[in-house]
Design an enzyme around this catalytic site. Sequence first.
Site, PDB file in Angstrom:
ATOM      1  N   LYS A  62      16.661  12.783  39.656  1.00  0.00           N
ATOM      2  CA  LYS A  62      17.904  13.097  38.937  1.00  0.00           C
ATOM      3  C   LYS A  62      18.831  13.953  39.806  1.00  0.00           C
ATOM      4  CE  LYS A  62      16.197  10.681  35.666  1.00  0.00           C
ATOM      5  NZ  LYS A  62      15.407  11.059  34.526  1.00  0.00           N
TER       6      LYS A  62
HETATM    7  C1  LIG Z   1      14.435  10.602  33.468  1.00  0.00           C
HETATM    8  C2  LIG Z   1      14.742  10.171  32.085  1.00  0.00           C
HETATM    9  C3  LIG Z   1      14.058  10.663  30.975  1.00  0.00           C
HETATM   10  C4  LIG Z   1      12.803  11.491  31.073  1.00  0.00           C
HETATM   11  O1  LIG Z   1      12.907  12.591  31.868  1.00  0.00           O
HETATM   12  P1  LIG Z   1      11.565  13.210  32.546  1.00  0.00           P
HETATM   13  O2  LIG Z   1      12.089  14.505  33.081  1.00  0.00           O
HETATM   14  O3  LIG Z   1      11.150  12.252  33.606  1.00  0.00           O
HETATM   15  O4  LIG Z   1      10.564  13.402  31.485  1.00  0.00           O
HETATM   16  C5  LIG Z   1      14.485  10.284  29.711  1.00  0.00           C
HETATM   17  N1  LIG Z   1      15.519   9.450  29.535  1.00  0.00           N
HETATM   18  C6  LIG Z   1      16.189   8.931  30.586  1.00  0.00           C
HETATM   19  C7  LIG Z   1      17.338   8.017  30.320  1.00  0.00           C
HETATM   20  C8  LIG Z   1      15.808   9.257  31.882  1.00  0.00           C
HETATM   21  O5  LIG Z   1      16.450   8.712  32.914  1.00  0.00           O
END
Ligand SMILES: *Cc1c(COP(=O)(O)O)cnc(C)c1O
Length: 385
Positions: free
Chosen positions: A184
């Site tokens: 991210k």
């Molecule tokens: C990355 C992501 C999540 C989950 O996040 P984590 O930190 O990996 O648990 C949930 N929804 C979307 C759309 C994502 O891209």
Amino acid sequence: MRPHTLPYARQWVDDIDIAAVIEALRSDWLTTGPKVAEFEHAVADLVGAKAAVAVSSGTAALHTAMYAAGIGPGDEVVVPAMTFVATPNAVVFQGGTPVFADVHPHTLLVDPQDVAAKITPRTKAIVAVDYAGHPCEYDTLRTLADRHGLVLIADACHALGAAYKGKKVGTLADLTVFSFHPVKHITTGEGGMVVTDHSEFAAKMRRFRNHGIATDHHQRTQQGTWYYEMVELGYNYRITDFQCALGLSQLRKLPAWIARRRTIAHRYNRAFSGRLLFKPLAVSPEVCHAYHLYVVQLNLDEVPISREHIFRALREHGIGVNVHYMPPHLHPYYRRWLGSRVGTCPVAENAYARLLSLPLFHGMSDQDVDDVIAAVHHLERRYAG
Ligand SMILES: *Cc1c(COP(=O)(O)O)cnc(C)c1O
């Protein structure tokens, strides 16, 4: 040909970040300490929200938001058919039922008309997913939520730093969720946050991440007491101080990193516009896109080469393409659980066969970007004349 495959996403951790983590490791507080609150305030300020609650992952943040929204057995939550499985899973964690709504063919963002069609007397909330980093149509979703008395939750795991009609993502829904997974915009290793303007939601979420206990260890230390009460059922979804120290250090770089993502996306747009092989997702002029992903849809009608073929050809060129996402309702778990069959969200299902995410992260060099463009143009010449 590249010596190493270029990944589709990658974190950036520099010496300043590492020094910040070391400082936190040497402090008195490894968890539930001052860095957590500092990180929460910094993110809340950045996105224009009144309160923020940091937790151990984006998935935990989604679960925490579902809890705050009061989702329980018998409740339905409308969720887009183009998202990561964690979005509907968070509804299931609370005993609720995800109901999938279809998406727009050109943006793959949830279609408010299909959201409206999926609302029943059991619906309690709507989740908007800012897919790829492009904010959803919040004006329409807000009107729908208000008309039916629903909680509007934004899964903005792709959209930290984005805006819609001049309003920041973080101010557009009742609860907004971010992830700090390494792919991210900024990372804490694992981590997530929920921001909200509602103080009751924030208080509920602070208890939920700490077993449902009314005070935390830091507060009890300050009050000089051992006594605590568990007032509702919660989890241990806490995040550590050294992770938040990393998050704080990363957050300072966010504006420059988003700018770099935009520059790369614009270079792709110029290189790929009007091509036969694929079409990049459409971008509304009303948004400030955070560009978590650069997603294209293969033009399988004109160039009948399967996605798997293009995927493998690009990987052979050292371009680490990926697919985001298989619609959640097509996964075996949801097929078994909901009996959901192919055909319930035709736009998302049709798009899935054509999807490809090209590498996009701020640490890409200009040469990396050139390599992606060259590999795509090579395939164009081969397959699309
Ligand atoms: C990355 C992501 C999540 C989950 O996040 P984590 O930190 O990996 O648990 C949930 N929804 C979307 C759309 C994502 O891209």
